[in-house]
Design an enzyme around this catalytic site. Structure first.
Site, PDB file in Angstrom:
ATOM      1  N   HIS A  46      57.098 -59.946 -51.908  1.00 24.49           N
ATOM      2  CA  HIS A  46      56.952 -60.717 -50.668  1.00 24.49           C
ATOM      3  C   HIS A  46      57.862 -60.096 -49.613  1.00 24.49           C
ATOM      4  O   HIS A  46      58.894 -59.497 -49.938  1.00 24.49           O
ATOM      5  CB  HIS A  46      57.356 -62.169 -50.891  1.00 24.49           C
ATOM      6  CG  HIS A  46      56.404 -62.949 -51.723  1.00 24.49           C
ATOM      7  ND1 HIS A  46      56.453 -64.312 -51.797  1.00 24.49           N
ATOM      8  CD2 HIS A  46      55.380 -62.565 -52.533  1.00 24.49           C
ATOM      9  CE1 HIS A  46      55.501 -64.740 -52.609  1.00 24.49           C
ATOM     10  NE2 HIS A  46      54.836 -63.682 -53.072  1.00 24.49           N
ATOM     11  N   GLU A  48      60.053 -61.353 -47.632  1.00 22.87           N
ATOM     12  CA  GLU A  48      61.445 -61.799 -47.709  1.00 22.87           C
ATOM     13  C   GLU A  48      62.198 -61.068 -48.810  1.00 22.87           C
ATOM     14  O   GLU A  48      63.337 -60.627 -48.625  1.00 22.87           O
ATOM     15  CB  GLU A  48      61.529 -63.307 -47.993  1.00 22.87           C
ATOM     16  CG  GLU A  48      60.852 -64.175 -46.973  1.00 22.87           C
ATOM     17  CD  GLU A  48      59.445 -64.565 -47.384  1.00 22.87           C
ATOM     18  OE1 GLU A  48      58.626 -63.667 -47.695  1.00 22.87           O
ATOM     19  OE2 GLU A  48      59.149 -65.763 -47.376  1.00 22.87           O
ATOM     20  N   CYS A  76      58.350 -69.288 -49.852  1.00 21.72           N
ATOM     21  CA  CYS A  76      57.941 -69.937 -51.102  1.00 21.72           C
ATOM     22  C   CYS A  76      59.183 -70.213 -51.949  1.00 21.72           C
ATOM     23  O   CYS A  76      60.305 -69.841 -51.573  1.00 21.72           O
ATOM     24  CB  CYS A  76      56.954 -69.042 -51.860  1.00 21.72           C
ATOM     25  SG  CYS A  76      57.711 -67.555 -52.568  1.00 21.72           S
ATOM     26  N   CYS A  79      61.161 -66.986 -52.959  1.00 28.64           N
ATOM     27  CA  CYS A  79      61.926 -66.427 -51.838  1.00 28.64           C
ATOM     28  C   CYS A  79      63.083 -67.345 -51.448  1.00 28.64           C
ATOM     29  O   CYS A  79      64.164 -66.865 -51.111  1.00 28.64           O
ATOM     30  CB  CYS A  79      61.003 -66.152 -50.659  1.00 28.64           C
ATOM     31  SG  CYS A  79      59.793 -64.852 -51.021  1.00 28.64           S
TER      32      CYS A  79
END
Length: 142
Positions: A46, A48, A76, A79
């Site tokens: 992801h 992040e 999420c 993260c």
């Protein structure tokens, strides 16, 4: 937020879900990344996570004390945990994510008593722009 949006647009051009993230300290961008889950064949890639990893590498530390994270979509749970463990000072995000978000939605990770560190959180930064980027991406695929 501009570099985060640039990273999100670049991710979309590669066929990735258009989410971008940037880690900043004292006005300096330490790392910027867009989603790379497909490209890297890695469900943890992801935006992040990638930005946090790069910022930690640049600083030579697992802690990002005094750093802020700008991301185009509400983080999420995975993260959010990384943000907490990295001790990020502030999180600024664009669009809310009622389905997969874990900051203002779902588990509300930073509000849990087991959370090691809760950053200051500011949501809705350029929210309509972030939401439209995602809507456009997914409508083009349907």
């Amino acid at each position: 937020m501009d570099p985060a949006f640039d990273a999100a647009r670049a991710a979309a051009e590669r066929g990735e879900v258009p989410v971008g993230a940037v880690v900043v300290r004292d006005g300096e961008v330490l790392a910027a990344a867009g989603n790379r889950t497909l490209e890297d064949a890695d469900p943890t890639a992801h935006a992040e996570m990638l930005a946090i990893r790069e910022a930690c590498r640049r600083l030579g530390s697992e802690r990002l004390v005094g750093c802020d994270l700008y991301v185009t979509l509400e983080p999420c749970a995975m993260c959010a945990a990384a943000i907490s463990f990295a001790r990020i000072r502030r999180v600024y995000f664009g669009a809310s994510d009622p389905k997969g978000g874990a900051v203002e939605h779902g588990p509300r990770f930073f509000a849990q008593p087991t959370c090691h560190h809760a950053p200051e959180v500011y949501g809705g930064i350029r929210e309509s722009e972030a939401a439209e980027l995602l809507r456009s991406f997914f409508s083009a695929r349907r």
